[in-house]
Design a protein around this motif. Structure first.
Motif, PDB file in Angstrom:
ATOM      1  N   ARG A  54       4.213   6.043   3.068  1.00 13.79           N
ATOM      2  CA  ARG A  54       3.174   5.079   3.448  1.00 13.79           C
ATOM      3  C   ARG A  54       3.239   3.834   2.559  1.00 13.79           C
ATOM      4  NH1 ARG A  54      -2.930   7.145   3.483  1.00 13.79           N
ATOM      5  NH2 ARG A  54      -2.137   8.346   5.224  1.00 13.79           N
ATOM      6  N   ASP A  55       3.446   4.048   1.247  1.00 10.53           N
ATOM      7  CA  ASP A  55       3.603   2.908   0.337  1.00 10.53           C
ATOM      8  C   ASP A  55       4.797   2.061   0.750  1.00 10.53           C
ATOM      9  OD1 ASP A  55       1.467   3.580  -1.433  1.00 10.53           O
ATOM     10  OD2 ASP A  55       2.767   5.036  -2.437  1.00 10.53           O
ATOM     11  N   TYR A  56       5.890   2.732   1.088  1.00 12.20           N
ATOM     12  CA  TYR A  56       7.107   2.027   1.511  1.00 12.20           C
ATOM     13  C   TYR A  56       6.834   1.183   2.754  1.00 12.20           C
ATOM     14  CZ  TYR A  56      11.808   1.305   3.378  1.00 12.20           C
ATOM     15  OH  TYR A  56      12.940   0.750   3.893  1.00 12.20           O
ATOM     16  N   ALA A  57       6.205   1.794   3.742  1.00  7.13           N
ATOM     17  CA  ALA A  57       5.947   1.076   4.990  1.00  7.13           C
ATOM     18  C   ALA A  57       5.030  -0.129   4.775  1.00  7.13           C
ATOM     19  CB  ALA A  57       5.330   2.015   6.023  1.00  7.13           C
ATOM     20  N   ARG A  58       3.996   0.048   3.992  1.00 12.85           N
ATOM     21  CA  ARG A  58       3.001  -1.015   3.829  1.00 12.85           C
ATOM     22  C   ARG A  58       3.368  -2.070   2.789  1.00 12.85           C
ATOM     23  NH1 ARG A  58      -2.577   2.542   4.117  1.00 12.85           N
ATOM     24  NH2 ARG A  58      -2.303   3.183   6.279  1.00 12.85           N
ATOM     25  N   LYS A  59       4.090  -1.657   1.759  1.00 11.08           N
ATOM     26  CA  LYS A  59       4.320  -2.575   0.638  1.00 11.08           C
ATOM     27  C   LYS A  59       5.751  -3.107   0.560  1.00 11.08           C
ATOM     28  CE  LYS A  59       0.790  -0.110  -1.984  1.00 11.08           C
ATOM     29  NZ  LYS A  59       0.580   0.815  -3.107  1.00 11.08           N
ATOM     30  N   VAL A  60       6.638  -2.569   1.374  1.00  7.73           N
ATOM     31  CA  VAL A  60       8.006  -3.086   1.408  1.00  7.73           C
ATOM     32  C   VAL A  60       8.312  -3.622   2.801  1.00  7.73           C
ATOM     33  CG1 VAL A  60      10.464  -2.539   1.140  1.00  7.73           C
ATOM     34  CG2 VAL A  60       8.803  -1.556  -0.448  1.00  7.73           C
ATOM     35  N   LEU A  62       6.480  -4.033   5.675  1.00  5.92           N
ATOM     36  CA  LEU A  62       5.563  -5.020   6.256  1.00  5.92           C
ATOM     37  C   LEU A  62       5.520  -6.335   5.489  1.00  5.92           C
ATOM     38  CD1 LEU A  62       2.531  -2.835   7.399  1.00  5.92           C
ATOM     39  CD2 LEU A  62       4.298  -3.903   8.813  1.00  5.92           C
ATOM     40  N   LYS A  63       5.926  -6.311   4.229  1.00  8.86           N
ATOM     41  CA  LYS A  63       5.922  -7.536   3.430  1.00  8.86           C
ATOM     42  C   LYS A  63       7.302  -8.187   3.367  1.00  8.86           C
ATOM     43  CE  LYS A  63       1.806  -6.550   0.946  1.00  8.86           C
ATOM     44  NZ  LYS A  63       1.025  -6.760  -0.218  1.00  8.86           N
ATOM     45  N   GLY A  64       8.269  -7.606   4.093  1.00 10.52           N
ATOM     46  CA  GLY A  64       9.595  -8.191   4.146  1.00 10.52           C
ATOM     47  C   GLY A  64      10.362  -8.128   2.833  1.00 10.52           C
ATOM     48  N   ARG A  65      10.043  -7.157   2.007  1.00 10.63           N
ATOM     49  CA  ARG A  65      10.723  -7.017   0.725  1.00 10.63           C
ATOM     50  C   ARG A  65      12.004  -6.201   0.897  1.00 10.63           C
ATOM     51  NH1 ARG A  65       5.906  -5.302  -3.345  1.00 10.63           N
ATOM     52  NH2 ARG A  65       7.264  -6.154  -4.952  1.00 10.63           N
ATOM     53  N   SER A  66      12.855  -6.267  -0.077  1.00 12.23           N
ATOM     54  CA  SER A  66      14.108  -5.515  -0.060  1.00 12.23           C
ATOM     55  C   SER A  66      13.926  -4.193  -0.794  1.00 12.23           C
ATOM     56  CB  SER A  66      15.208  -6.320  -0.755  1.00 12.23           C
ATOM     57  OG  SER A  66      16.314  -5.506  -1.040  1.00 12.23           O
ATOM     58  N   SER A  67      14.263  -3.086  -0.123  1.00 13.49           N
ATOM     59  CA  SER A  67      14.109  -1.778  -0.757  1.00 13.49           C
ATOM     60  C   SER A  67      15.142  -1.543  -1.851  1.00 13.49           C
ATOM     61  CB  SER A  67      14.158  -0.656   0.285  1.00 13.49           C
ATOM     62  OG  SER A  67      15.318  -0.742   1.055  1.00 13.49           O
ATOM     63  N   SER A  68      16.227  -2.298  -1.843  1.00 14.39           N
ATOM     64  CA  SER A  68      17.225  -2.136  -2.901  1.00 14.39           C
ATOM     65  C   SER A  68      16.921  -3.016  -4.114  1.00 14.39           C
ATOM     66  CB  SER A  68      18.630  -2.413  -2.378  1.00 14.39           C
ATOM     67  OG  SER A  68      18.703  -3.701  -1.836  1.00 14.39           O
ATOM     68  N   ASP A  69      16.084  -4.038  -3.935  1.00 15.69           N
ATOM     69  CA  ASP A  69      15.743  -4.945  -5.041  1.00 15.69           C
ATOM     70  C   ASP A  69      14.342  -4.717  -5.609  1.00 15.69           C
ATOM     71  OD1 ASP A  69      18.200  -6.208  -4.756  1.00 15.69           O
ATOM     72  OD2 ASP A  69      17.411  -7.719  -3.377  1.00 15.69           O
ATOM     73  N   THR A  70      13.532  -3.923  -4.934  1.00 16.44           N
ATOM     74  CA  THR A  70      12.153  -3.702  -5.374  1.00 16.44           C
ATOM     75  C   THR A  70      12.072  -2.422  -6.189  1.00 16.44           C
ATOM     76  OG1 THR A  70      11.342  -4.773  -3.353  1.00 16.44           O
ATOM     77  CG2 THR A  70       9.766  -3.424  -4.575  1.00 16.44           C
ATOM     78  N   PRO A  71      11.582  -2.486  -7.429  1.00 13.78           N
ATOM     79  CA  PRO A  71      11.433  -1.258  -8.210  1.00 13.78           C
ATOM     80  C   PRO A  71      10.216  -0.449  -7.730  1.00 13.78           C
ATOM     81  CG  PRO A  71      10.754  -3.157  -9.516  1.00 13.78           C
ATOM     82  CD  PRO A  71      11.250  -3.679  -8.204  1.00 13.78           C
ATOM     83  N   VAL A  72      10.318   0.849  -7.873  1.00 15.60           N
ATOM     84  CA  VAL A  72       9.257   1.762  -7.458  1.00 15.60           C
ATOM     85  C   VAL A  72       7.918   1.376  -8.088  1.00 15.60           C
ATOM     86  CG1 VAL A  72       8.460   4.160  -7.642  1.00 15.60           C
ATOM     87  CG2 VAL A  72      10.808   3.679  -6.942  1.00 15.60           C
ATOM     88  N   GLN A  73       7.934   0.954  -9.347  1.00 20.67           N
ATOM     89  CA  GLN A  73       6.681   0.628 -10.033  1.00 20.67           C
ATOM     90  C   GLN A  73       5.899  -0.486  -9.336  1.00 20.67           C
ATOM     91  OE1 GLN A  73       8.059  -0.182 -13.940  1.00 20.67           O
ATOM     92  NE2 GLN A  73       9.025  -2.109 -13.401  1.00 20.67           N
ATOM     93  N   ASP A  74       6.584  -1.308  -8.537  1.00 18.60           N
ATOM     94  CA  ASP A  74       5.893  -2.387  -7.819  1.00 18.60           C
ATOM     95  C   ASP A  74       5.104  -1.898  -6.607  1.00 18.60           C
ATOM     96  OD1 ASP A  74       7.031  -4.073  -9.666  1.00 18.60           O
ATOM     97  OD2 ASP A  74       8.223  -5.213  -8.220  1.00 18.60           O
ATOM     98  N   ILE A  75       5.418  -0.704  -6.115  1.00 12.60           N
ATOM     99  CA  ILE A  75       4.724  -0.232  -4.910  1.00 12.60           C
ATOM    100  C   ILE A  75       4.000   1.097  -5.113  1.00 12.60           C
ATOM    101  CG2 ILE A  75       6.372  -1.433  -3.437  1.00 12.60           C
ATOM    102  CD1 ILE A  75       7.345   1.472  -2.607  1.00 12.60           C
ATOM    103  N   MET A  76       4.191   1.738  -6.262  1.00 12.61           N
ATOM    104  CA  MET A  76       3.589   3.061  -6.487  1.00 12.61           C
ATOM    105  C   MET A  76       2.070   2.967  -6.587  1.00 12.61           C
ATOM    106  SD  MET A  76       4.463   3.828 -10.468  1.00 12.61           S
ATOM    107  CE  MET A  76       3.613   2.980 -11.795  1.00 12.61           C
ATOM    108  N   THR A  77       1.420   4.091  -6.358  1.00 16.73           N
ATOM    109  CA  THR A  77      -0.017   4.208  -6.540  1.00 16.73           C
ATOM    110  C   THR A  77      -0.262   4.720  -7.953  1.00 16.73           C
ATOM    111  OG1 THR A  77      -0.349   4.679  -4.198  1.00 16.73           O
ATOM    112  CG2 THR A  77      -2.106   5.348  -5.712  1.00 16.73           C
TER     113      THR A  77
END
Length: 142
Positions: A54-60, A62-77
């Motif tokens: 759910r974090d991935y879907a909403r925070k990567v 839907l926001k057009g971010r790159s899953s290979s460039d975004t660290p987990v700490q930026d989207i974790m709860t």
């Protein structure tokens, strides 16, 4: 009343985790490899967050971010809602419902000892209700 420790005794206490500085893509791969919906985010032995599909879907996505460039700490709860082995299934169900979460890390004396999901809790409730129904049917019949 069933407690979290009983669920862990049945399902095991396997923990899947990712480091906070790992790319989101690594977390998604780990979730896919193990067919799970969330990972604990650990810095060594310390629980620092939880990341879910759910974090991935909403925070990567839907926001057009790159899953290979975004660290987990930026989207974790974080902070993480957790339970302890002595908590009851009912307590966990209420916590999941009220907090709108699907995964609860189990922490004992500051150490993660397992994870229970809403699926684990529902399965336990259904099993407990089935046993009670069977007991009542035997009582009525005999």
């Amino acid at each position: 009343m069933l407690q979290v420790k009983h669920l862990l005794a049945d399902k095991g206490n396997r923990i899947y985790s990712v480091a906070p500085d790992e790319p989101v893509l690594a977390a998604i791969r780990t979730m896919a490899d193990h067919t799970i919906g969330a990972l604990l985010v650990m810095r060594g032995e310390e629980l620092v967050g939880i990341v879910s599909e759910r974090d991935y879907a909403r925070k990567v996505i839907l926001k057009g971010r790159s899953s290979s460039d975004t660290p987990v700490q930026d989207i974790m709860t974080s902070p993480v809602i957790s339970v302890n082995p002595a908590d009851t299934v009912d307590t966990c169900m209420r916590l999941c419902t009220d907090s709108r979460v699907r995964h609860l890390p189990v922490v004992e004396n500051g150490k993660v000892v397992g994870v229970v999901s809403i699926g684990d809790l529902v399965k336990a409730v259904i099993s407990e209700q089935g046993a009670e129904i069977e007991h009542l049917q035997r009582y009525i019949a005999g």
